[in-house]
Enzyme design. Structure first.
Site, PDB file in Angstrom:
ATOM      1  N   CYS B  85      -3.849  -7.601  -9.294  1.00  0.00           N
ATOM      2  CA  CYS B  85      -2.953  -7.059  -8.596  1.00  0.00           C
ATOM      3  C   CYS B  85      -1.684  -7.741  -9.000  1.00  0.00           C
ATOM      4  O   CYS B  85      -0.447  -7.171  -8.415  1.00  0.00           O
ATOM      5  CB  CYS B  85      -3.363  -7.388  -7.215  1.00  0.00           C
ATOM      6  N   CYS B 208      -4.904  -6.045   6.848  1.00  0.00           N
ATOM      7  CA  CYS B 208      -5.092  -5.682   5.526  1.00  0.00           C
ATOM      8  C   CYS B 208      -4.083  -4.613   4.889  1.00  0.00           C
ATOM      9  O   CYS B 208      -3.520  -3.745   5.722  1.00  0.00           O
ATOM     10  CB  CYS B 208      -6.477  -4.687   5.340  1.00  0.00           C
ATOM     11  N   SER B 209      -3.516  -4.999   3.675  1.00  0.00           N
ATOM     12  CA  SER B 209      -2.641  -3.835   3.059  1.00  0.00           C
ATOM     13  C   SER B 209      -3.576  -2.533   2.971  1.00  0.00           C
ATOM     14  O   SER B 209      -4.762  -2.699   2.527  1.00  0.00           O
ATOM     15  CB  SER B 209      -2.174  -4.465   1.930  1.00  0.00           C
ATOM     16  N   ILE B 211      -4.420   1.335   1.193  1.00  0.00           N
ATOM     17  CA  ILE B 211      -4.687   2.050  -0.025  1.00  0.00           C
ATOM     18  C   ILE B 211      -3.651   2.921  -0.385  1.00  0.00           C
ATOM     19  O   ILE B 211      -3.460   3.560   0.670  1.00  0.00           O
ATOM     20  CB  ILE B 211      -6.231   2.639  -0.266  1.00  0.00           C
ATOM     21  N   LYS B 329       1.715  -5.178   3.315  1.00  0.00           N
ATOM     22  CA  LYS B 329       0.982  -4.650   4.505  1.00  0.00           C
ATOM     23  C   LYS B 329       1.692  -3.400   4.900  1.00  0.00           C
ATOM     24  O   LYS B 329       1.000  -2.395   5.227  1.00  0.00           O
ATOM     25  CB  LYS B 329       1.352  -5.432   5.579  1.00  0.00           C
ATOM     26  N   HIS B 333       0.392  -0.849  -0.713  1.00  0.00           N
ATOM     27  CA  HIS B 333      -0.012  -1.636  -2.084  1.00  0.00           C
ATOM     28  C   HIS B 333      -0.658  -0.799  -3.209  1.00  0.00           C
ATOM     29  O   HIS B 333      -1.829  -0.862  -3.541  1.00  0.00           O
ATOM     30  CB  HIS B 333      -0.879  -2.816  -1.486  1.00  0.00           C
TER      31      HIS B 333
END
Lengths: 138, 389
Positions: B85, B208-209, B211, B329, B333
């Site tokens: 990442c 969660c960020s 997809i 977020k 990402h």
């Protein structure tokens, strides 16, 4: 498809995955699980030997996986913890039994279990899961 | 010593781009940066591309040459950089070092990821390549699971509350309202976060960020060329550090040692401190990581990140505005693009031309990009004044 379903990869690791065998540096006594073949403290001066861990451990942290990666979908929800072994190493592992029984600092012992299957015709992966030690259940 | 400045930047809309390929997105981002810099593409001497896993997401490797090819920039050298990442920040750092070394005077650093060509569970398994395949992925751990292990420990050790974690996501969503390129542009509440589905206890969906598909690019130049540009934003410090790939091998589950080391280096080079840097882009792949990063970057003491967030200090009008455009977020990402996107946002804030997204009076900013659960950490500090002047 789960990448670590490779048969040679699993075969290479069978000793440590099945028996909690890691390594230890004779020079500084640091124990490694998973096995390391270069001591992180002594480097070239270290001397690595095979080492079987006692299996005594406790839970440092845990989570319940409810959204699984490919290959593990059918097992949700399942518990995963970071276990601190009595000899000093820390390892990730699934915790068996009732989810509600899991608590931080709880003593656990290793048990031999099926981890997952590569579909209906693939390799069945066995390994160590962790069970809450007797007399510690809520 | 050569000084290096960012003179152009841009990123695509971050989204689920069903109808657009990695090539389309990367080329668009490159063109945005070139236009922003008002340069001719043929002046670019080298290209660095951050990407985590095109090989598994779309079956395509060899992204350096592909990017140069698609951008019409052949035969310049083009290099793919990978640090999970943190791939974007790695590409940026390599571009910076390429100029710093005296080899080049103008370089493009880009980042990209195309994640939605595979189904969700495959994307989750691919992301686990940033962890330890033999000992973490093999027992069914996921990335949100790994961060959940950190979150649980942080809550036990420091009393960080579930509500404080939720406030991170609330702040990021609020900051993205005016960011047209953000994947999510709506406000959420603490209550909504706490009622979203559990993914890996104690973390929920809205921790969660997402997809995301997207790409970002920047143009960097040496001080020799910087005079030609109106608003060069100088790179004042660059630090990179490594830690164990497996979370269970760390000294601490609640601290990213590599972030502390990388930040220390960047602060020392820049002459700035956690107190004097104006704003920060931090790596909120999961809410807990924003809280830990705020601590590890020195904005508050270890363990007080939750309270720092709760007190509103990370808001756009707070003491230390964090993720002023929405963070991972809310913007999304696309793994390899994120590190470059962070630099784009800092660059625009420092230039002071960011329209509705502008935070008043920003002269310096920090970008912290983290790979895996903290095995790679890269920190950059940028500012309006040339270093040492």
């Amino acid at each position: 498809m789960v990448h670590n379903s490779s048969v040679p990869l699993y075969w290479r690791l069978r000793k440590s995955k099945y028996n909690l065998i890691g390594t230890r540096c004779k020079t500084c006594s640091t124990a490694y699980y998973p096995a390391r073949h270069l001591c992180q403290k002594c480097r070239r001066k270290g001397e690595i030997e095979e080492f079987k861990f006692s299996g005594q451990g406790k839970i440092l942290s845990y989570t319940i996986i409810r959204s699984a990666p490919a290959g593990f979908e059918r097992y949700t929800p399942y518990a995963v913890a970071i276990i601190e072994l009595a000899e000093g190493a820390t390892i990730s592992g699934q915790v068996t039994g009732k989810i509600e029984d899991i608590k931080i600092d709880q003593p656990v012992i290793p048990v031999f279990r099926k981890i997952y299957e590569d579909g209906s015709g693939g390799l069945i992966h066995y390994g160590i899961k962790w069970e809450i030690a007797d007399g510690q259940r809520a | 010593m050569v000084d290096v400045a960012v003179v152009g930047c841009g990123y695509t809309k971050f989204d689920e781009h069903w109808n657009r390929s990695l090539r389309d997105l990367s080329t668009e981002a490159g063109m945005l940066a070139i236009k922003d810099a008002s340069i001719d593409g043929k002046d670019i001497q080298a290209l660095y591309v951050g990407n985590m896993s095109a090989g598994r997401f779309i079956g395509q490797e060899h992204l350096g040459a592909l990017a140069a090819d698609q951008a019409g920039l052949i035969p310049i050298p083009a290099t793919r950089c990978e640090a999970a990442c943190a791939s974007g920040a790695l590409a940026f750092r390599k571009a910076y070092m390429g100029i710093k070394s005296g080899e080049y005077d103008m370089v493009m650093a880009a980042g990209s990821e195309k994640m939605t060509d595979v189904k969700g569970t495959d994307a989750v398994a691919t992301l686990m390549g940033a962890g330890d395949q033999e000992w973490e992925s093999a027992i069914g751990l996921t990335f949100v699971g790994l961060y959940a292990l950190m979150a649980r420990r942080h809550m036990i050790q420091y009393g960080t509350t579930r509500e404080q974690l939720a406030m991170v996501s609330v702040n990021n969503h609020r900051n993205a309202l005016h960011n047209e390129r953000a994947q999510f542009r709506y406000e959420i509440t603490v209550d909504k976060v706490l009622k979203s589905p559990l993914i890996a206890d104690p973390l929920r969906m809205l921790d969660c960020s997402p997809i995301t598909d997207g790409a970002a690019a920047v143009v960097l130049v040496s001080d020799k060329l910087a005079g030609r540009f109106q608003n060069p934003v100088w790179i004042l410090g660059s630090g990179q550090a490594s830690d164990t790939v497996a979370l269970h091998d760390r000294q601490s589950l609640t601290e990213a040692m590599a972030t502390r080391v990388a930040a220390k280096k960047a602060y020392e080079q820049s002459g700035l401190t956690p107190q004097t840097v104006d704003i920060a882009e931090v790596h909120d792949c999961f809410s807990i990581n924003e809280i830990m990063s705020i601590e590890d970057l020195g904005f508050c003491r270890k363990g007080e990140g939750g309270k720092f967030v709760e007190a509103g200090k990370i808001g756009r009008d707070g003491e230390k505005p964090v993720n002023t455009t929405g963070g991972l977020k809310a913007i999304g990402h696309p793994i390899g693009a994120t590190g470059i996107r962070q630099v784009c946002d800092i660059t625009r804030q420092v230039r002071g031309d960011y329209g509705k997204l502008q935070v008043h009076g920003v002269k310096t900013g920090l970008a912290s990009n983290i790979g895996g659960t903290g095995a790679t950490s890269i920190v950059h500090i940028l500012g309006s004044e040339r270093p040492g002047r």
